[in-house]
Design an enzyme around this catalytic site. Structure first.
Site, PDB file in Angstrom:
ATOM      1  N   ASN A 258      -0.373  -2.910  13.187  1.00  0.00           N
ATOM      2  CA  ASN A 258      -2.131  -2.865  12.797  1.00  0.00           C
ATOM      3  C   ASN A 258      -2.460  -1.417  13.942  1.00  0.00           C
ATOM      4  O   ASN A 258      -3.434  -0.545  13.043  1.00  0.00           O
ATOM      5  CB  ASN A 258      -3.262  -4.459  13.650  1.00  0.00           C
ATOM      6  CG  ASN A 258      -2.499  -5.016  13.228  1.00  0.00           C
ATOM      7  OD1 ASN A 258      -1.835  -5.054  11.960  1.00  0.00           O
ATOM      8  ND2 ASN A 258      -2.298  -6.594  13.787  1.00  0.00           N
TER       9      ASN A 258
ATOM     10  N   SER B 265       0.670  -1.562   0.137  1.00  0.00           N
ATOM     11  CA  SER B 265      -0.312  -0.112   0.143  1.00  0.00           C
ATOM     12  C   SER B 265       1.203   1.546   0.132  1.00  0.00           C
ATOM     13  O   SER B 265       0.689   2.379   0.569  1.00  0.00           O
ATOM     14  CB  SER B 265      -0.950   0.382   1.114  1.00  0.00           C
ATOM     15  OG  SER B 265      -0.292  -0.410   2.498  1.00  0.00           O
TER      16      SER B 265
ATOM     17  N   LYS C  44     -24.067  27.541 -27.060  1.00  0.00           N
ATOM     18  CA  LYS C  44     -23.359  26.584 -25.498  1.00  0.00           C
ATOM     19  C   LYS C  44     -23.848  27.312 -24.838  1.00  0.00           C
ATOM     20  O   LYS C  44     -22.575  27.995 -24.665  1.00  0.00           O
ATOM     21  CB  LYS C  44     -23.793  25.530 -26.125  1.00  0.00           C
ATOM     22  CG  LYS C  44     -24.939  24.592 -26.970  1.00  0.00           C
ATOM     23  CD  LYS C  44     -26.005  23.726 -26.720  1.00  0.00           C
ATOM     24  CE  LYS C  44     -25.884  23.145 -25.927  1.00  0.00           C
ATOM     25  NZ  LYS C  44     -26.894  22.947 -24.622  1.00  0.00           N
TER      26      LYS C  44
ATOM     27  N   GLN D 181      -6.603  -2.834   4.609  1.00  0.00           N
ATOM     28  CA  GLN D 181      -6.321  -1.777   3.517  1.00  0.00           C
ATOM     29  C   GLN D 181      -7.178  -1.502   2.400  1.00  0.00           C
ATOM     30  O   GLN D 181      -6.507  -0.711   1.875  1.00  0.00           O
ATOM     31  CB  GLN D 181      -4.442  -2.601   3.260  1.00  0.00           C
ATOM     32  CG  GLN D 181      -3.243  -2.059   2.515  1.00  0.00           C
ATOM     33  CD  GLN D 181      -2.459  -2.580   1.954  1.00  0.00           C
ATOM     34  OE1 GLN D 181      -1.471  -3.019   2.835  1.00  0.00           O
ATOM     35  NE2 GLN D 181      -1.977  -3.443   1.232  1.00  0.00           N
TER      36      GLN D 181
ATOM     37  N   TYR E  61      -7.437  -7.972  12.827  1.00  0.00           N
ATOM     38  CA  TYR E  61      -7.026  -7.145  11.674  1.00  0.00           C
ATOM     39  C   TYR E  61      -6.446  -8.286  10.785  1.00  0.00           C
ATOM     40  O   TYR E  61      -6.412  -8.939  11.007  1.00  0.00           O
ATOM     41  CB  TYR E  61      -5.370  -6.503  11.971  1.00  0.00           C
ATOM     42  CG  TYR E  61      -4.630  -6.040  10.793  1.00  0.00           C
ATOM     43  CD1 TYR E  61      -4.703  -4.710  10.824  1.00  0.00           C
ATOM     44  CD2 TYR E  61      -4.318  -6.543   9.943  1.00  0.00           C
ATOM     45  CE1 TYR E  61      -5.003  -4.403   9.270  1.00  0.00           C
ATOM     46  CE2 TYR E  61      -3.835  -5.870   8.461  1.00  0.00           C
ATOM     47  CZ  TYR E  61      -3.961  -5.199   8.763  1.00  0.00           C
ATOM     48  OH  TYR E  61      -3.647  -4.386   6.774  1.00  0.00           O
TER      49      TYR E  61
ATOM     50  N   SER F 186     -19.907  24.191 -25.755  1.00  0.00           N
ATOM     51  CA  SER F 186     -20.167  23.536 -27.053  1.00  0.00           C
ATOM     52  C   SER F 186     -18.899  23.210 -28.379  1.00  0.00           C
ATOM     53  O   SER F 186     -18.529  24.583 -28.400  1.00  0.00           O
ATOM     54  CB  SER F 186     -21.729  22.988 -27.561  1.00  0.00           C
ATOM     55  OG  SER F 186     -21.421  22.134 -29.252  1.00  0.00           O
TER      56      SER F 186
ATOM     57  N   ASN G 119     -23.197  25.634 -21.150  1.00  0.00           N
ATOM     58  CA  ASN G 119     -23.546  24.229 -20.204  1.00  0.00           C
ATOM     59  C   ASN G 119     -23.761  24.693 -18.997  1.00  0.00           C
ATOM     60  O   ASN G 119     -22.892  24.829 -17.977  1.00  0.00           O
ATOM     61  CB  ASN G 119     -22.964  23.421 -20.835  1.00  0.00           C
ATOM     62  CG  ASN G 119     -23.542  23.123 -22.350  1.00  0.00           C
ATOM     63  OD1 ASN G 119     -24.727  23.496 -23.060  1.00  0.00           O
ATOM     64  ND2 ASN G 119     -23.359  22.389 -23.685  1.00  0.00           N
TER      65      ASN G 119
ATOM     66  N   GLU H  49     -23.202  19.442 -13.680  1.00  0.00           N
ATOM     67  CA  GLU H  49     -23.162  17.897 -13.655  1.00  0.00           C
ATOM     68  C   GLU H  49     -22.394  17.260 -13.408  1.00  0.00           C
ATOM     69  O   GLU H  49     -23.061  15.837 -12.387  1.00  0.00           O
ATOM     70  CB  GLU H  49     -23.774  18.307 -15.481  1.00  0.00           C
ATOM     71  CG  GLU H  49     -25.281  18.729 -16.205  1.00  0.00           C
ATOM     72  CD  GLU H  49     -24.856  19.280 -17.389  1.00  0.00           C
ATOM     73  OE1 GLU H  49     -25.566  19.265 -18.099  1.00  0.00           O
ATOM     74  OE2 GLU H  49     -23.739  18.970 -18.273  1.00  0.00           O
TER      75      GLU H  49
ATOM     76  N   THR I  37     -43.818  20.947  -7.411  1.00  0.00           N
ATOM     77  CA  THR I  37     -43.646  19.217  -6.815  1.00  0.00           C
ATOM     78  C   THR I  37     -44.128  18.261  -8.425  1.00  0.00           C
ATOM     79  O   THR I  37     -44.481  18.998  -8.767  1.00  0.00           O
ATOM     80  CB  THR I  37     -44.703  19.401  -6.043  1.00  0.00           C
ATOM     81  OG1 THR I  37     -45.721  18.922  -6.294  1.00  0.00           O
ATOM     82  CG2 THR I  37     -44.400  19.211  -4.769  1.00  0.00           C
ATOM     83  N   HIS I  38     -43.438  17.345  -8.047  1.00  0.00           N
ATOM     84  CA  HIS I  38     -43.516  16.225  -9.554  1.00  0.00           C
ATOM     85  C   HIS I  38     -42.969  17.099 -11.266  1.00  0.00           C
ATOM     86  O   HIS I  38     -43.698  16.236 -11.459  1.00  0.00           O
ATOM     87  CB  HIS I  38     -45.040  15.884  -9.144  1.00  0.00           C
ATOM     88  CG  HIS I  38     -45.313  15.055  -8.217  1.00  0.00           C
ATOM     89  ND1 HIS I  38     -45.127  13.931  -7.301  1.00  0.00           N
ATOM     90  CD2 HIS I  38     -46.161  15.579  -7.278  1.00  0.00           C
ATOM     91  CE1 HIS I  38     -46.095  13.864  -6.803  1.00  0.00           C
ATOM     92  NE2 HIS I  38     -46.359  14.593  -5.880  1.00  0.00           N
TER      93      HIS I  38
HETATM   94  N1  ARG Z   1      -0.687  -1.467   4.922  1.00  0.00           N
HETATM   95  C1  ARG Z   1      -1.854  -1.897   6.050  1.00  0.00           C
HETATM   96  C2  ARG Z   1      -3.364  -1.527   6.040  1.00  0.00           C
HETATM   97  O1  ARG Z   1      -3.498  -0.394   5.268  1.00  0.00           O
HETATM   98  C3  ARG Z   1      -1.445  -1.749   7.531  1.00  0.00           C
HETATM   99  C4  ARG Z   1      -1.096  -2.310   8.710  1.00  0.00           C
HETATM  100  C5  ARG Z   1      -0.489  -3.484   7.937  1.00  0.00           C
HETATM  101  N2  ARG Z   1      -0.611  -4.960   8.620  1.00  0.00           N
HETATM  102  C6  ARG Z   1      -0.221  -6.186   8.835  1.00  0.00           C
HETATM  103  N3  ARG Z   1      -0.498  -7.148   9.785  1.00  0.00           N
HETATM  104  N4  ARG Z   1      -0.150  -6.764   7.777  1.00  0.00           N
HETATM  105  O2  ARG Z   1      -3.645  -1.965   6.967  1.00  0.00           O
END
Ligand code: ARG
Length: 502
Positions: free
Chosen positions: A121, A38, A292, A331, A326, A286, A294, A299, A166-167
């Site tokens: 964790n 991550s 136009k 993640q 955990y 456009s 817009n 949107e 309304t509607h």
């Molecule tokens: N990158 C992990 C997460 O976002 C961090 C915790 C990782 N913990 C583990 N026991 N592998 O949750």
């Protein structure tokens, strides 16, 4: 590299790009390495992790778990890692591991003491809460700016009579001020929900460790204080596992963007009818149709509700059925929360800008204000005020409406009403209501002015509402400031505590 627990600085060169303090020479890669990491997404919590590392290290030293000079080395390592930035981190499974590796690289084995009495964790949970609470305050601030734009514009157009629907059918005349302040009321609840989500986010999970607590004599309240958390998440397993605060925040944002999408849809429709004229800054044109203008920004803002509702669904679906404690699934939950808060905050700012800079055309609004016999309810009210049961009055007016063309003028409507009264009541309409009162009831502005109940569209009632709503904005602004000040004070406390070891 040895595996005796000493995560040293002497990393074998051939493994330098795969080994980390956590993985050592096992789990170093393989085809799923990128899938597991991550690190890139963790840039968002790089600063949070440094703060969490610092607070934890200070606490370890204060508790005598690490020596002061060891803490000083770790803290100087963290400073160097901060200066080098997230981009300079060694490859790793996540930012926590990468920062720890980088600290060990810089200060040697003693850097390995930083991870005493904690786990990734509780660490990641603390980082997410630390960052997310700031994001929630930014989102809340955006809602305040939107409310101000709505209320200011509502005050400017408090007397501007326009059709209400309304509607999607002409229903009753209102004013631009009344229409816009209806959204200010809704967004006020969004601000309140975001502040409440902040409060539940702002509790420290640090010290929960992997989920089962720790043998070390840690001080969880101290790390909570140093990080500006209002308290600790009591149970260590709950601390490491809980992500319901992300659901709560994302749900608040989903609600906000649903409201924004309704406002955007209304403004788009009102732009089509010429009532609302978006400024060029919030419009597009456009590539082929030169005439136009817009309402593209509106949107796009309307579409954000879909993204945020998808994020909420993604989050809930990931969390559903996850057992204690955990699990790595968590993640993949986190980015939904980042995406939702970024998209919702940006959309809120854009809609606020479109409201603040757009114009309303009083003539276009007035031209349709009485369309479709939208004053009919007021006429029924006038008959009921004269003592006719409202249901009978409703019948008289319905009969007149049935034969009136959509663009009937007040004179035609008055004649139709009189005919209907003779049929239903056996008497002239004017036995019950004066010509003057009828003409007021049939005039869209008169109709609006008569509906002066609290929260109603009469200009005086709107002025009172705007005053009350402005007070609520001020209250929420103060609540936001209290939270921001507390976070800033904690940042100062943490940096002063760190300086003790310089
Ligand atoms: N990158 C992990 C997460 O976002 C961090 C915790 C990782 N913990 C583990 N026991 N592998 O949750």
């Amino acid at each position: 590299m040895t595996d005796d627990g000493g995560a040293g600085g002497d990393v074998d060169d051939t493994d330098a790009d795969t080994e980390t303090v956590v993985r050592r020479d096992r789990f170093a890669g393989g085809p799923a390495r990128g899938f597991m990491s991550s690190l890139a997404a963790d840039e968002r919590i790089f600063a949070a992790d440094l703060a969490v590392d610092r607070a934890h290290t200070v606490m370890l030293a204060e508790q005598g778990i690490v020596a002061d000079d060891e803490a000083a080395e770790i803290l100087s390592g963290l400073d160097a890692v901060e200066s080098a930035g997230h981009g300079a981190l060694p490859d790793g499974e996540d930012v926590h591991e990468a920062i720890e590796s980088a600290v060990v690289d810089r200060v040697g084995d003693v850097g390995g003491k930083m991870h005493t009495a904690r786990s990734r964790n509780d660490e990641v949970a603390a980082c997410i809460r630390y960052r997310y609470r700031a994001d929630l305050l930014d989102a809340a601030e955006a809602t305040l700016a939107l409310r101000e734009a709505l209320l200011d514009t509502a005050a400017d157009y408090a007397d501007t009579v326009m059709p209400g629907f309304t509607h999607r059918q002409y229903a009753q005349p209102v004013t631009v001020g009344h229409f816009l302040s209806s959204y200010a009321g809704a967004v006020a609840r969004d601000t309140a929900r975001l502040l409440a989500a902040f409060d539940r986010t702002n509790e420290s999970p640090l010290g929960g460790a992997a989920f089962g607590g720790t043998t070390f004599d840690i001080d969880r309240e101290r790390t909570a204080d140093l990080l500006g958390f209002d308290g600790v998440v009591e149970n260590s397993t709950d601390a490491a596992s809980a992500r319901d605060f992300l659901v709560e925040g994302t749900a608040a944002l989903a609600n906000l963007t649903a409201t924004l999408s309704g406002l955007a849809a209304d403004l788009i429709e009102h732009a089509k009818d010429g009532y609302f004229v978006p400024s060029d800054d919030y419009a597009s044109t456009s590539s082929i149709m030169p005439q136009k203008v817009n309402p593209d920004t509106l949107e796009l803002a309307r579409a954000v509700a879909g993204d945020v509702s998808g994020d909420l669904t993604g989050l809930l679906t990931t969390l559903k059925g996850l057992p204690r404690a955990y699990n790595r699934d968590l993640q993949r939950a986190t980015p939904h929360a980042w995406d939702a808060v970024d998209d919702a905050t940006e959309a809120t700012e854009v809609v606020a800008g479109a409201v603040a800079t757009g114009d309303w055309d009083p003539e276009a609004c007035a031209a349709d204000a009485g369309a479709g016999f939208s004053t009919a309810t007021g006429v029924a009210d006038a008959l009921a005020s004269a003592g006719i049961p409202f249901r009978t009055a409703h019948e008289v007016v319905a009969e007149a409406a049935a034969t009136a063309p959509d663009d009937a003028d007040p004179e035609t409507l008055a004649a139709n009403l009189d005919t209907a009264a003779q049929e239903v009541l056996g008497e002239s309409l004017y036995a019950y209501v004066s010509r003057e009162d009828l003409s007021t009831a049939l005039d869209p502005a008169g109709s609006v002015a008569a509906r002066d109940s609290r929260g109603g569209p009469a200009p005086d009632a709107v002025a009172d509402s705007l005053a009350r709503m402005t007070e609520t904005v001020d209250d929420h602004e103060a609540e936001l400031a209290v939270r921001r000040d507390a976070l800033a004070a904690a940042e100062t406390d943490l940096s002063e505590a760190v300086d003790e070891y310089a």
